[in-house]
Motif scaffolding. Structure first.
Motif, mmCIF file in Angstrom:
data_model
loop_
_atom_site.group_PDB
_atom_site.id
_atom_site.type_symbol
_atom_site.label_atom_id
_atom_site.label_comp_id
_atom_site.label_asym_id
_atom_site.label_seq_id
_atom_site.Cartn_x
_atom_site.Cartn_y
_atom_site.Cartn_z
ATOM 1 N N ALA A 263 0.832 -1.207 0.000
ATOM 2 C CA ALA A 263 0.000 0.000 0.000
ATOM 3 C C ALA A 263 0.864 1.254 0.000
ATOM 4 N N HIS A 264 1.981 1.204 0.767
ATOM 5 C CA HIS A 264 2.895 2.355 0.812
ATOM 6 C C HIS A 264 3.497 2.607 -0.566
ATOM 7 N N ASN A 265 3.913 1.531 -1.234
ATOM 8 C CA ASN A 265 4.497 1.677 -2.569
ATOM 9 C C ASN A 265 3.476 2.221 -3.563
ATOM 10 N N GLN A 266 2.241 1.762 -3.436
ATOM 11 C CA GLN A 266 1.196 2.270 -4.322
ATOM 12 C C GLN A 266 0.949 3.751 -4.067
ATOM 13 N N ALA A 267 0.984 4.139 -2.777
ATOM 14 C CA ALA A 267 0.798 5.557 -2.447
ATOM 15 C C ALA A 267 1.943 6.395 -3.017
ATOM 16 N N LEU A 268 3.172 5.868 -2.930
ATOM 17 C CA LEU A 268 4.308 6.590 -3.494
ATOM 18 C C LEU A 268 4.175 6.730 -5.006
ATOM 19 N N GLU A 269 3.710 5.664 -5.638
ATOM 20 C CA GLU A 269 3.528 5.715 -7.093
ATOM 21 C C GLU A 269 2.475 6.749 -7.474
#
Length: 543
Positions: A263-269
């Protein structure tokens, strides 16, 4: 014929500490002599099961030779079971009885050997070395399983639980002592995350299909106390040397950390995509400015009318006694909705005004009205309106004005707008228990509190102007990358607003344009936790 053992082997055997549990004194002494002749160390000789358990806890021997028939309420089989469960010390049974019932009962405790009396030295040696070798292998495997970061469950062919490692005990809520021999499908249950309905047990599927089974990404484990969390796992059948299925092993882990990272990586993307979009929007600034120049009336008038309508509506509702505005949290819904409308309308009006004011400065249509400003009186008056806010946020606001400053001939409205914006930002971004300083001096003074690096960020072609006004605050962290973008329209430093006050995103951009229009300069630096905005102004607009 006795052969001499190598010294290294003797030392290795002497390190093996063995306890004897035998209630016949002569047999116990003979056994001790045999063990010592084989170079083993005998730690203790006891004659009851209760004493055996006590001494095992005290001495922790490497091995116990246990007579099955002992005096007292407990026999050797009961003592061996307790010793293994509590201390994991291997036991070899000694007995003169080889009846089937005794052997079957002893086998249930998983002994490491079985020696019939009378005991021969060579049989004793082989039994001890075999037991120690088996224990070492099992202990090695047990250490690996206990040290794994995933949960491990081992069952037999009848789905009865045989082993849980510590992680599995923690995740399921079941200690091995309570879960052992229970049906795994009843102790460890899984449900579908979407439907909340039970799913087919992976261990059962692995045994039925004779293949490794993996759970999908939408499976929850139900713990002993009824809580659930996502898991990722696999189950595979266990087989003997002939290929017959003897049970299954399941390895599983809490999938929550992986989901959080995903989820964190998706938010960063998404944030990166938004940043790209923002850059594209910034490229349209010129078109937007032209649009604002021709539509100022259309932008301002509806918002002003909305604000006026909100004020009139509040007045009418107050006259009718509908609103009770003493406490926002206790106010009726109508009052809260009106407050939201008023705040949002004010913010939009401020945004429109800032945009139009910037366009006016760029177009050269912003008029300046020079007036004499006595900074010794004027700056404390400006700062006074921020004192209550600073106190409420546990900040310290200090004002230092040189008494030798001459009157400043400048645009009062523009300078008020600039200093107020800088103080507003300082209050907004300064954490509790930190300082805000407002300083005014002649440029030659260079006060001790001013940041010595502030001139490094000044515009290279800017003239040295005599009046310097500094607004600085502590407790902030701003990288050089962010410093270079602070004066860009709509630029915000991510996660740098501890009080969540928000804003239009145009304040510093407008300050930059205003100070330039007033023949001054502004620079920003960050050094050792202090963020410093330095204004330099001429003594007169005509200079």
């Amino acid at each position: 014929m006795m052969t001499t053992k190598p010294q290294a082997m003797v030392q290795e055997l002497q390190s093996v500490r063995i306890m004897i549990v035998e209630d016949e004194y002569i047999l116990a002494m003979n056994l001790r002599e045999s063990l010592e002749a084989l170079s083993y160390t005998v730690t203790e000789i006891v004659d009851t099961a209760e004493l055996a358990i006590e001494k095992a806890a005290e001495h922790r021997p490497n091995l116990i030779l246990m007579d099955i028939r002992l005096r007292g309420k407990m026999d050797g089989i009961q003592a061996a079971e307790q010793i293994w469960n509590q201390f994991e010390i291997p036991v070899i049974y000694l007995t003169g009885h080889s009846d089937r019932g005794t052997v079957e009962r002893a086998t249930l405790t998983s002994p490491f050997g079985y020696i019939l009396k009378p005991i021969r030295d060579n049989e004793l040696y082989v039994a001890i070395q075999t037991a120690l070798s088996r224990y070492e292998r099992e202990h090695f495997l047990s250490t690996i399983l206990q040290g794994m970061g995933d949960g491990v469950v081992v069952v037999d062919a009848q789905l009865q639980i045989k082993y849980l490692n510590p992680v599995a005990e923690t995740l399921t809520g079941w200690p091995l002592s309570e879960a052992r021999e229970q049906n795994s499908t009843e102790i460890i249950q899984f449900i579908d995350e979407s439907t909340q309905l039970p799913v087919e047990h992976p261990i059962l599927s692995a045994l039925q299909q004779n293949a490794t089974i993996y759970l999908n990404g939408q499976t929850l484990l139900v713990t002993r106390n009824g809580q659930t969390f996502p898991v990722a796992d696999s189950a595979t059948p266990l087989k003997d040397g002939q290929g017959a299925i003897t049970g299954a092993v399941m390895v599983f882990r809490d999938d929550t950390p992986r989901r959080v990272i995903e989820a964190h990586n998706q938010a960063l993307e998404r944030a990166q995509q938004m940043e790209v979009q923002l850059k594209k929007l910034q490229q349209l600034n010129d078109l937007k400015d032209d649009f604002l120049a021709t539509t100022s009336h259309e932008l301002r008038t509806p918002l002003s009318n909305i604000k006026l309508a909100i004020c009139m509506l509040e007045t009418v509702l107050n006259q009718q006694g509908i609103l009770r505005m003493e406490s926002f949290s206790d106010a009726p819904p109508v009052a809260r909705y009106l407050t939201i409308l008023r705040d949002e309308c004010d913010q939009e009006l401020n945004l429109v005004n800032d945009l139009l004011e910037m366009r006016s400065i760029e177009a050269g249509a912003y008029s300046l009205e020079p007036a004499a400003i006595q900074l010794q009186d004027w700056l404390p008056h400006i700062a006074e309106s921020f004192q209550d806010r600073a106190v409420s946020q546990q900040q310290t606001l200090q004002v230092t004005v040189s008494p030798e400053l001459p009157p400043l001939i400048s645009d009062t409205f523009g300078l008020t707008r600039i200093v107020s914006e800088l103080l507003n930002n300082a209050c907004k971004y300064t954490p509790a228990h930190e300082q805000i300083q407002l300083i005014a001096q002649l440029i030659e003074e260079q006060p001790m509190t001013a940041d010595p690096a502030s001139e490094n960020q000044a515009e290279p072609d800017a003239p040295r102007l005599p009046i310097q006004i500094i607004v600085r605050n502590s407790g902030t962290q701003i990288s050089e990358e962010h410093l270079t973008h602070l004066f860009e329209p709509f630029y915000r430093i991510p996660s740098n607003d501890p009080w969540k006050h928000g804003g239009t995103g145009l304040g510093l951009a407008l300050v930059k344009k205003l100070i330039g229009h007033m023949h001054g300069t502004i620079a920003v630096t960050h050094h050792e936790g202090w963020t410093t905005f330095t204004l330099q102004l001429p003594l007169s607009l005509s200079d």
